[in-house]
Design a protein around this motif. Structure first.
Motif, short mmCIF file in Angstrom:
data_model
loop_
_atom_site.label_atom_id
_atom_site.label_comp_id
_atom_site.label_asym_id
_atom_site.label_seq_id
_atom_site.Cartn_x
_atom_site.Cartn_y
_atom_site.Cartn_z
N UNK A 1 0.90 -1.42 -0.01
CA UNK A 1 0.07 -0.04 0.09
C UNK A 1 0.81 1.03 0.17
N UNK A 2 0.74 2.14 -1.02
CA UNK A 2 1.59 3.47 -1.12
C UNK A 2 0.90 4.42 -0.39
N UNK A 3 1.63 5.40 0.20
CA UNK A 3 1.18 6.75 0.35
C UNK A 3 2.11 7.85 -0.17
N UNK A 4 1.97 8.90 -0.84
CA UNK A 4 2.96 9.52 -1.52
C UNK A 4 2.98 10.92 -1.38
N UNK A 5 3.74 11.78 -1.07
CA UNK A 5 3.72 13.04 -0.85
C UNK A 5 4.71 13.87 -2.01
N UNK A 6 4.07 14.79 -2.52
CA UNK A 6 4.86 15.40 -3.56
C UNK A 6 5.09 16.91 -3.23
N UNK A 7 6.21 17.34 -3.21
CA UNK A 7 6.60 18.81 -2.90
C UNK A 7 7.28 19.52 -3.98
N UNK A 8 6.82 20.56 -4.51
CA UNK A 8 7.32 21.35 -5.60
C UNK A 8 7.03 22.61 -5.60
#
Length: 885
Positions: free
Chosen positions: A146-153
């Motif tokens: 199970x994936x949890x993904x945070x993207x910061x840009x």
């Protein structure tokens, strides 16, 4: 790049993973000159792998390791081992977590695997083994998490931040950056991971599922493409409804997203909830995309959506099982396209492609089974054998079980294996168990390479009123195996009487006559079927609907083929009879050319096609298909030794003869359909596709006459058409004509009008690259200098280089070997930039055994030059080494 010989991987060596990853927590910090990836993996010992705590070996390539932590302990260099491909740790307990931070460089990633930049957009491609270029991981399909993904840009540059699953949070930061977090509630392998960050616009819609849930639908594109998304959105909604109605499959997340990307090695990718598409597979509007492009978009959108169940919810245990998801899903998308358009025409187009290209693959050095036994680089096995032949294998199961039995089998398969990584055997077992059948012998289709040959002979006993068909099956040697065991070959047949009527079929031993079309299951090397109650010798209609991917041999004469063209109730076989008639005529002309004789066309071909052309009751798309002669590539594939010049000369001679002798009928059909086109708004639907198909093939013949009224009609169509289908056909007709001034003006006008549309310029490149007129290589080299071309974009390479080497056979196979040298130079250059695209461009050189001795020597020399050119990728090394073996 690698200089040592890459390692062969074998199916027989498969072992379950030592460890499993229950949760994957990712944080991406995106910058212009690098990206930081922080990963936390919640892991445990795999109980199926045995006792003890072996080393944990994580996959990783092109990663700069910044830190690694095992549970709460920060590790020093003495606590782990690292090399170019792996990070090895030593867990102390059965349950633990691993935290890593790495630096990667998507901005310089020209291979387009892992995380990379397409223009100003960040995007990913992780199938098959791209995730290891993002972070250290167990990058194999049987490890699901199970994936949890945070993207910061930076918010200004990248206002849209996407990943798999459902959005669970977002917000600004103090430094002008922002973040978004996505959570995927479904277990998935790393190859289905996706991330996108960019300045994107969105087309939104929604879909109500059969259980009443509302799913948000979004297609993200760069701003200039926002007006080219509606067809893809319509296709998506049709796909979702069709999958519910035909397979009972409902979508499972709250949102389904598609993103169009300009730089992409494949057509599209089925990442869970966030499909990333090559822009050519999602953008379509009448003015910029042909009918074929509209149909391709519809099919690919469907294919990737259908993967949600046949690929995502149930995935592959290992990459040898690739056809488990791809063959099954191609079968599903073919069924969808057949229902949306013409079932017969769809079948014709699929089989023509299979016979021309996949049969050639089966006969070449890269031949492999639908489930291969070994590979060096998995990217080389995204092949026509795995996809198209794999689909045919699934189709044969459908034929043997019937629609109801197949649905029972697929329901059991999804029910039994939801959330699992499984094998082709598991798929077949579900079909067996649901229907009470034994497919042990049938599974040879998964393990034996090559195209089976089915020779058929007949015998009629007038006194006993019996008719016998004897089938003899064989399969040529392939690089993997010399001896082949008999396949199960379902052969759908009908028998026609002298009037063309269908005869009710009754096999010896049966109680009564049944249907007029039935499936015979050929399971032995030689097998005879006897039909009773046959009053007079019939004409067999064999392999209806192309019920098995085999080369069929039956001694039809030309009059019999003409009879089948007129009377067979099976639309596919009517077309196929025409193709067989054309092949016989063309091969006779090839022989005449080789013997220095004057070419003389058998008038029966003209008569047959005149009848087809005048049949206004026949679907116009069928008329167009039946008017299409077998291509030079197919004539090459069926030749023992392909004579490039003779094939080209014979085919062009027939085209010109047909243009002259059928001129009046072609002109009438063209004018009638063009008149409708000029007064009817463009519609991307089957009836309209059919009209334009016949209109355009008629024009391509008519221009061969060189008559001024045809030139005028072509220019009118080019200048006033409201759609790309008619405009591009007119351009192609001009490009292949002797009218140099008009050709030059049309090419310049087209390029000026569409210079800011990359996908349309790809079509402009292809039209010129595929022209068989003299000077083809020089034209291609000049076009490589055009500002719209770049070797770094896969679509451009396919449009120009691929079209020249794969379609323009008379120029590519120039006797001086210049085409071969050109392609080898390009492969060497691409090997350093994008190994996947480099290896795929090699296919024309791998088939050197098809040609005369002089060409063989020239082609082998170029393969040797590639092999000795220095640092070869595993992708290119495998293809070259197998080709020279």
């Amino acid at each position: 790049m690698r200089t040592e010989q890459p390692k062969m991987i074998y199916l027989k060596d498969y072992q379950v993973p030592d460890y499993l990853i229950d949760e994957t927590h990712l944080t991406f910090e995106l910058f212009e000159d690098h990206t930081l990836v922080h990963a936390q993996l919640v892991m445990r010992r795999n109980p199926a792998a045995g006792a003890g705590l072996p080393p944990l070996v994580l996959d990783g390539q092109l990663l700069e390791l910044l830190s690694v932590q095992l549970d709460d302990r920060v590790l020093s260099g003495n606590d782990y081992q690292i090399d170019a491909s792996h990070l090895t740790l030593h867990p102390a307990s059965e349950r633990f977590s691993v935290d890593t931070s790495v630096k990667i460089h998507p901005e310089t990633n020209t291979a387009l695997e892992g995380l990379y930049k397409s223009g100003t957009m960040f995007c990913t491609q992780c199938e098959a083994e791209g995730f290891r270029k993002i972070t250290y991981y167990l990058d194999r399909p049987d490890v699901m998490s199970k994936f949890t993904t945070t993207v910061i840009a930076e918010q200004h540059r990248y206002p849209v931040l996407l990943s798999n699953g459902n959005p669970v949070g977002n917000g600004p930061q103090d430094d002008g950056r922002h973040w978004a977090t996505w959570e995927d509630p479904f277990m998935k392998p790393a190859y289905l991971f996706a991330l996108v960050a960019g300045d994107l616009w969105c087309v939104e819609d929604s879909f109500a599922t059969m259980s009443g849930r509302n799913v948000a639908l979004r297609i993200y594109v760069e701003p200039e493409n926002i007006d080219k998304c509606q067809h893809a959105m319509n296709s998506l909604k049709k796909s979702m409804r069709w999958d519910e109605e035909v397979y009972g499959r409902e979508y499972d997340l709250d949102i389904f997203m598609i993103v169009a990307v300009n730089d992409f090695n494949m057509g599209a990718m089925e990442n869970k909830g966030l499909n990333i598409f090559n822009s050519s597979a999602v953008l379509a509007r009448a003015e910029t995309a042909t009918d074929a492009a509209h149909q391709r978009v519809e099919a690919i959108v469907a294919h990737e959506y259908f993967h949600n169940w046949s690929g995502n919810r149930v995935t592959c245990r290992d990459w040898f099982q690739l056809s488990l998801k791809e063959g099954f899903t191609v079968f599903r998308d073919a069924g969808f396209s057949a229902d949306m358009n013409s079932r017969t025409v769809k079948r014709i187009q699929d089989v023509a492609y299979l016979r021309t290209h996949q049969f050639a693959e089966d006969a070449g050095p890269m031949a492999h089974a639908v489930r291969p036994d070994s590979f060096i680089e998995i990217s080389n096995f995204y092949t026509l054998t795995v996809y198209e032949k794999g689909s045919e294998v699934v189709g044969m199961i459908h034929t043997l079980l019937g629609a109801e039995g197949f649905r029972k089998g697929s329901d059991l398969y999804f029910q039994r294996h939801d959330g699992q990584a499984v094998t082709c055997d598991d798929f077949v077992k579900a079909m067996e168990d649901a229907n009470g059948v034994d497919f042990t012998q049938f599974k040879r289709w998964y393990s034996q390479a090559g195209t089976p040959r089915l020779a058929v002979s007949e015998s009629y006993d007038a006194s006993a009123k019996t008719y016998s068909l004897t089938f003899r099956q064989s399969c040529p040697q392939t690089p993997d195996k010399q001896e082949k065991l008999p396949f199960v070959i379902p052969v759908e047949i009908g028998l026609l009487d002298a009037r063309g009527a269908e005869i009710a079929l009754q096999l010896a031993g049966e109680a009564a006559a049944g249907a007029t079309s039935r499936v015979l299951s050929v399971t032995e090397a030689e097998q005879t079927f006897i039909f009773v109650g046959i009053a007079a010798k019939p004409l067999p209609s064999l392999l209806r609907g192309f019920s098995a991917p085999v080369k069929l041999g039956f001694p039809y004469d030309r009059d019999q083929l003409m009879f089948l063209m007129q009377h067979d109730s099976d639309g596919f076989n009517r077309w196929d009879a025409g193709q067989q008639l054309s092949v016989q005529v063309l091969q006779e002309l090839i022989g005449q050319h080789q013997q220095g004789q004057a070419l003389v066309l058998d008038p029966r071909l003209v008569t047959a096609l005149r009848s087809v052309l005048g049949n206004e009751q026949l679907d116009q798309a069928m008329v167009a298909e039946m008017l299409s002669l077998p291509g030079e590539a197919y004539l090459t594939e069926i030749s023992e030794v392909a004579d490039v010049e003779a094939i080209h000369t014979a085919r062009e001679f027939v085209r010109r003869q047909l243009a002259e002798q059928l001129f009046d009928g072609l002109w009438q059909r063209y004018q009638a359909n063009r008149a409708v086109s000029k007064t009817t708004a463009y519609v991307a639907e089957n009836e309209h596709f059919a009209r334009r198909a016949l209109q355009n093939i008629a024009l391509s013949y008519l221009m061969l006459s060189g008559r001024p009224e045809v030139l005028a009609a072509t220019l009118e169509q080019f200048e006033t058409a409201d759609n790309m289908t008619e405009r591009l056909t007119a351009l192609a007709v001009l490009v292949n004509s002797p009218f140099e001034a008009e050709k030059a003006l049309a090419l310049a006008s087209f390029a000026e009008h569409f210079k800011d549309n990359p996908l349309v310029m790809d079509q402009w490149f292809s039209v010129q690259a595929g022209s068989p007129l003299p000077g083809g290589l020089q034209r291609v080299k000049a076009l490589m200098e055009h500002p719209a071309f770049t070797i770094r974009n896969p679509n451009k390479v396919r449009a120009l280089i691929g079209a020249f080497a794969g379609q323009n056979l008379i120029n590519f196979h120039a006797a001086d070997g210049s085409g071969y040298r050109f392609l080898a130079d390009l492969v060497i250059q691409l090997n350093a930039l994008n190994p996947q695209i480099a290896s795929r461009q090699l296919a024309p050189l791998t088939r050197w055994r098809k040609y005369d001795g002089a060409r063989q020597a020239l082609m082998k020399a170029e393969l040797e030059r590639i092999r000795g050119s220095g640092e070869l990728s595993a992708d290119v090394y495998e293809v070259v080494s197998k080709s020279l073996a």
